[in-house]
Design a protein around this motif. Structure first.
Motif, PDB file in Angstrom:
ATOM      1  N   ASN A  98      55.444  72.793 -31.452  1.00 46.87           N
ATOM      2  CA  ASN A  98      56.924  72.950 -31.254  1.00 46.87           C
ATOM      3  C   ASN A  98      57.457  73.498 -30.038  1.00 46.87           C
ATOM      4  OD1 ASN A  98      57.308  72.445 -34.115  1.00 46.87           O
ATOM      5  ND2 ASN A  98      55.928  74.075 -34.514  1.00 46.87           N
ATOM      6  N   ARG A  99      57.055  72.700 -28.813  1.00 49.32           N
ATOM      7  CA  ARG A  99      57.344  73.511 -27.363  1.00 49.32           C
ATOM      8  C   ARG A  99      58.602  73.525 -27.067  1.00 49.32           C
ATOM      9  NH1 ARG A  99      52.957  69.454 -24.735  1.00 49.32           N
ATOM     10  NH2 ARG A  99      51.203  70.097 -25.656  1.00 49.32           N
ATOM     11  N   CYS A 100      59.287  72.566 -28.094  1.00 47.76           N
ATOM     12  CA  CYS A 100      60.842  72.680 -27.507  1.00 47.76           C
ATOM     13  C   CYS A 100      61.401  73.931 -27.817  1.00 47.76           C
ATOM     14  CB  CYS A 100      61.644  71.539 -28.563  1.00 47.76           C
ATOM     15  SG  CYS A 100      61.088  69.782 -27.531  1.00 47.76           S
ATOM     16  N   ILE A 101      61.329  74.435 -29.025  1.00 46.04           N
ATOM     17  CA  ILE A 101      61.941  75.646 -29.424  1.00 46.04           C
ATOM     18  C   ILE A 101      61.395  76.753 -28.787  1.00 46.04           C
ATOM     19  CG2 ILE A 101      60.303  76.210 -31.372  1.00 46.04           C
ATOM     20  CD1 ILE A 101      64.124  76.702 -31.386  1.00 46.04           C
ATOM     21  N   TYR A 102      60.304  76.929 -28.335  1.00 46.15           N
ATOM     22  CA  TYR A 102      59.607  78.127 -27.656  1.00 46.15           C
ATOM     23  C   TYR A 102      60.377  77.921 -26.254  1.00 46.15           C
ATOM     24  CZ  TYR A 102      57.068  79.361 -31.376  1.00 46.15           C
ATOM     25  OH  TYR A 102      56.547  79.887 -32.733  1.00 46.15           O
ATOM     26  N   LYS A 103      60.490  76.604 -25.553  1.00 44.32           N
ATOM     27  CA  LYS A 103      61.097  76.481 -24.357  1.00 44.32           C
ATOM     28  C   LYS A 103      62.328  77.158 -24.400  1.00 44.32           C
ATOM     29  CE  LYS A 103      62.358  72.997 -21.049  1.00 44.32           C
ATOM     30  NZ  LYS A 103      62.442  71.443 -20.615  1.00 44.32           N
ATOM     31  N   ILE A 104      63.342  76.831 -25.488  1.00 45.08           N
ATOM     32  CA  ILE A 104      64.600  77.222 -25.599  1.00 45.08           C
ATOM     33  C   ILE A 104      64.441  78.745 -25.653  1.00 45.08           C
ATOM     34  CG2 ILE A 104      66.627  77.437 -27.261  1.00 45.08           C
ATOM     35  CD1 ILE A 104      65.742  74.576 -28.386  1.00 45.08           C
ATOM     36  N   MET A 105      63.761  79.367 -26.583  1.00 44.41           N
ATOM     37  CA  MET A 105      63.806  80.622 -26.704  1.00 44.41           C
ATOM     38  C   MET A 105      63.519  81.294 -25.315  1.00 44.41           C
ATOM     39  SD  MET A 105      61.796  80.775 -30.222  1.00 44.41           S
ATOM     40  CE  MET A 105      61.192  82.440 -30.180  1.00 44.41           C
ATOM     41  N   HIS A 106      62.394  80.950 -24.532  1.00 45.61           N
ATOM     42  CA  HIS A 106      62.095  81.412 -23.218  1.00 45.61           C
ATOM     43  C   HIS A 106      63.264  81.599 -22.423  1.00 45.61           C
ATOM     44  CE1 HIS A 106      59.505  82.430 -19.868  1.00 45.61           C
ATOM     45  NE2 HIS A 106      60.149  81.490 -19.085  1.00 45.61           N
ATOM     46  N   LEU A 159      49.426  85.007 -27.471  1.00 40.99           N
ATOM     47  CA  LEU A 159      50.610  83.806 -26.919  1.00 40.99           C
ATOM     48  C   LEU A 159      50.755  83.881 -25.431  1.00 40.99           C
ATOM     49  CD1 LEU A 159      53.514  84.857 -29.623  1.00 40.99           C
ATOM     50  CD2 LEU A 159      51.755  83.169 -29.793  1.00 40.99           C
ATOM     51  N   GLY A 160      50.457  85.167 -24.801  1.00 44.27           N
ATOM     52  CA  GLY A 160      50.707  85.313 -23.304  1.00 44.27           C
ATOM     53  C   GLY A 160      49.659  84.437 -22.695  1.00 44.27           C
ATOM     54  N   THR A 161      48.512  84.152 -23.266  1.00 43.78           N
ATOM     55  CA  THR A 161      47.442  83.549 -22.639  1.00 43.78           C
ATOM     56  C   THR A 161      47.876  81.993 -22.849  1.00 43.78           C
ATOM     57  OG1 THR A 161      45.519  84.935 -23.346  1.00 43.78           O
ATOM     58  CG2 THR A 161      44.900  82.644 -22.888  1.00 43.78           C
ATOM     59  N   TYR A 162      48.224  81.320 -23.971  1.00 43.77           N
ATOM     60  CA  TYR A 162      48.736  80.311 -24.031  1.00 43.77           C
ATOM     61  C   TYR A 162      49.872  79.873 -23.301  1.00 43.77           C
ATOM     62  CZ  TYR A 162      51.352  76.206 -25.668  1.00 43.77           C
ATOM     63  OH  TYR A 162      51.749  74.933 -25.719  1.00 43.77           O
ATOM     64  N   PHE A 163      51.032  80.769 -23.022  1.00 40.79           N
ATOM     65  CA  PHE A 163      52.075  80.325 -22.281  1.00 40.79           C
ATOM     66  C   PHE A 163      51.847  80.243 -20.719  1.00 40.79           C
ATOM     67  CE2 PHE A 163      54.638  81.556 -25.860  1.00 40.79           C
ATOM     68  CZ  PHE A 163      55.278  80.499 -26.138  1.00 40.79           C
ATOM     69  N   HIS A 164      50.832  81.181 -20.529  1.00 39.22           N
ATOM     70  CA  HIS A 164      50.402  81.071 -18.898  1.00 39.22           C
ATOM     71  C   HIS A 164      49.765  79.785 -18.596  1.00 39.22           C
ATOM     72  CE1 HIS A 164      48.718  82.526 -15.116  1.00 39.22           C
ATOM     73  NE2 HIS A 164      47.709  81.694 -15.363  1.00 39.22           N
ATOM     74  N   PHE A 165      48.916  79.278 -19.654  1.00 39.91           N
ATOM     75  CA  PHE A 165      48.251  78.100 -19.493  1.00 39.91           C
ATOM     76  C   PHE A 165      49.082  76.777 -19.384  1.00 39.91           C
ATOM     77  CE2 PHE A 165      46.417  74.273 -21.017  1.00 39.91           C
ATOM     78  CZ  PHE A 165      44.974  74.089 -20.314  1.00 39.91           C
ATOM     79  N   HIS A 166      50.287  77.061 -20.251  1.00 39.37           N
ATOM     80  CA  HIS A 166      51.231  75.836 -20.429  1.00 39.37           C
ATOM     81  C   HIS A 166      52.230  75.894 -19.422  1.00 39.37           C
ATOM     82  CE1 HIS A 166      53.504  72.568 -22.110  1.00 39.37           C
ATOM     83  NE2 HIS A 166      54.711  73.387 -22.406  1.00 39.37           N
ATOM     84  N   LEU A 167      52.734  77.038 -19.013  1.00 38.23           N
ATOM     85  CA  LEU A 167      53.793  77.040 -17.736  1.00 38.23           C
ATOM     86  C   LEU A 167      53.058  76.662 -16.449  1.00 38.23           C
ATOM     87  CD1 LEU A 167      55.432  80.523 -18.698  1.00 38.23           C
ATOM     88  CD2 LEU A 167      56.443  78.078 -19.086  1.00 38.23           C
ATOM     89  N   LEU A 192      40.720  76.021 -25.235  1.00 38.26           N
ATOM     90  CA  LEU A 192      41.656  77.222 -25.004  1.00 38.26           C
ATOM     91  C   LEU A 192      41.836  78.125 -26.238  1.00 38.26           C
ATOM     92  CD1 LEU A 192      43.608  78.672 -23.138  1.00 38.26           C
ATOM     93  CD2 LEU A 192      45.444  77.357 -24.124  1.00 38.26           C
ATOM     94  N   THR A 193      41.828  77.479 -27.368  1.00 38.90           N
ATOM     95  CA  THR A 193      41.733  78.248 -28.615  1.00 38.90           C
ATOM     96  C   THR A 193      40.612  79.171 -28.936  1.00 38.90           C
ATOM     97  OG1 THR A 193      43.465  76.670 -29.777  1.00 38.90           O
ATOM     98  CG2 THR A 193      42.082  77.961 -31.103  1.00 38.90           C
ATOM     99  N   MET A 194      39.395  78.511 -28.566  1.00 42.05           N
ATOM    100  CA  MET A 194      38.076  79.185 -28.609  1.00 42.05           C
ATOM    101  C   MET A 194      38.111  80.445 -27.929  1.00 42.05           C
ATOM    102  SD  MET A 194      34.068  77.757 -28.227  1.00 42.05           S
ATOM    103  CE  MET A 194      34.655  76.241 -29.570  1.00 42.05           C
ATOM    104  N   HIS A 195      38.644  80.236 -26.593  1.00 39.38           N
ATOM    105  CA  HIS A 195      38.741  81.038 -25.691  1.00 39.38           C
ATOM    106  C   HIS A 195      39.288  82.567 -26.093  1.00 39.38           C
ATOM    107  CE1 HIS A 195      39.028  83.371 -21.688  1.00 39.38           C
ATOM    108  NE2 HIS A 195      40.276  83.220 -21.939  1.00 39.38           N
ATOM    109  N   ILE A 196      40.563  82.184 -26.559  1.00 41.65           N
ATOM    110  CA  ILE A 196      41.529  83.138 -27.100  1.00 41.65           C
ATOM    111  C   ILE A 196      40.693  83.835 -28.319  1.00 41.65           C
ATOM    112  CG2 ILE A 196      43.827  83.525 -28.188  1.00 41.65           C
ATOM    113  CD1 ILE A 196      44.754  81.244 -26.655  1.00 41.65           C
ATOM    114  N   GLN A 197      40.037  83.084 -29.091  1.00 37.85           N
ATOM    115  CA  GLN A 197      39.558  83.625 -30.292  1.00 37.85           C
ATOM    116  C   GLN A 197      38.351  84.684 -29.601  1.00 37.85           C
ATOM    117  OE1 GLN A 197      38.517  79.895 -32.010  1.00 37.85           O
ATOM    118  NE2 GLN A 197      39.912  80.210 -33.912  1.00 37.85           N
ATOM    119  N   GLN A 198      37.681  83.988 -28.579  1.00 36.94           N
ATOM    120  CA  GLN A 198      36.676  84.948 -28.245  1.00 36.94           C
ATOM    121  C   GLN A 198      37.165  86.369 -27.580  1.00 36.94           C
ATOM    122  OE1 GLN A 198      34.871  82.111 -25.553  1.00 36.94           O
ATOM    123  NE2 GLN A 198      33.244  81.498 -27.083  1.00 36.94           N
TER     124      GLN A 198
END
Length: 208
Positions: A98-106, A159-167, A192-198
């Motif tokens: 749901n990148r659309c809504i998170y782009k809006i929120m940002h 979320l910070g890790t994900y958004f840094h990667f995506h941005l 990426l998900t495994m990295h965040i889990q670790q």
């Protein structure tokens, strides 16, 4: 604001979310939304009132879905660490889908000119945090998790890790040789998900 929407309302929310993400909140009119959704302008106003209230409804619709799944997760027969790992998968999957809504929120939430009632959104976020707190506290009581965890910052780390990667998507696509949308999404879902889990596991658990 209500969060149970009928089929027509959900259609309008989907169209509005897409247009807001593509053209920005200010660049999208109620007329644009009605035209894209193939409905009368009056119907948008009837269901949602103002454009600001429509944006609130989009956000609440997405966040409520995560809240429901978190509530289910807390009741599953898993140990606390398994629940946290599954929680991370849930968050990353929902945000990436749901990148659309998170782009809006940002972009829109950072505008000092935006007049949006965020109390319901804030209440839902606090509810999500309570679900995470219950998992962490269970792990602490069982001696699995550290006692000095700053729980509110866990979602910031996830979320910070994900958004840094995506941005920085073009950089990472080039660096990691991700040539297609499928390869990009697969990398997020797996590596990426495994990295965040670790990372979160290292923050939560005692050193061996």
């Amino acid at each position: 604001m209500k969060t149970d929407f009928n089929e027509k309302q959900i259609q309008i929310l989907g169209v509005a979310e897409k247009l807001f993400a593509e053209k920005g909140f200010d660049g999208t009119s109620i007329r644009d939304i009605a035209k894209e959704a193939k409905i009368n302008i009056a119907m948008v106003s009837y269901y949602f009132g103002s454009k600001e209230q429509l944006l609130e409804a989009i956000i609440l619709n997405r966040v409520t879905d995560i809240k429901l799944q978190l509530d289910i997760l807390t009741l599953e027969d898993l140990d606390p660490l398994q629940k946290i790992q599954k929680l991370i998968e849930l968050y990353i999957d929902k945000i990436n889908s749901n990148r659309c809504i998170y782009k809006i929120m940002h972009f829109e939430f950072s505008s000092s000119q935006r007049v949006i009632n965020l109390q319901a959104f804030t209440d839902l976020k606090k509810g999500n945090l309570k679900s995470i707190e219950s998992i962490i506290q269970d792990g602490q009581e069982k001696g699995i998790f550290r006692k000095d965890i700053v729980i509110p910052l866990l979602t910031t780390t996830i979320l910070g890790t994900y958004f840094h990667f995506h941005l920085n998507r073009p950089f990472y696509e080039n660096l990691l040789d991700l040539k297609t949308e499928e390869e990009y999404n697969t990398y997020i879902k797996t590596t990426l998900t495994m990295h965040i889990q670790q990372t979160i596991k290292a923050l939560l658990t005692y050193e061996s």
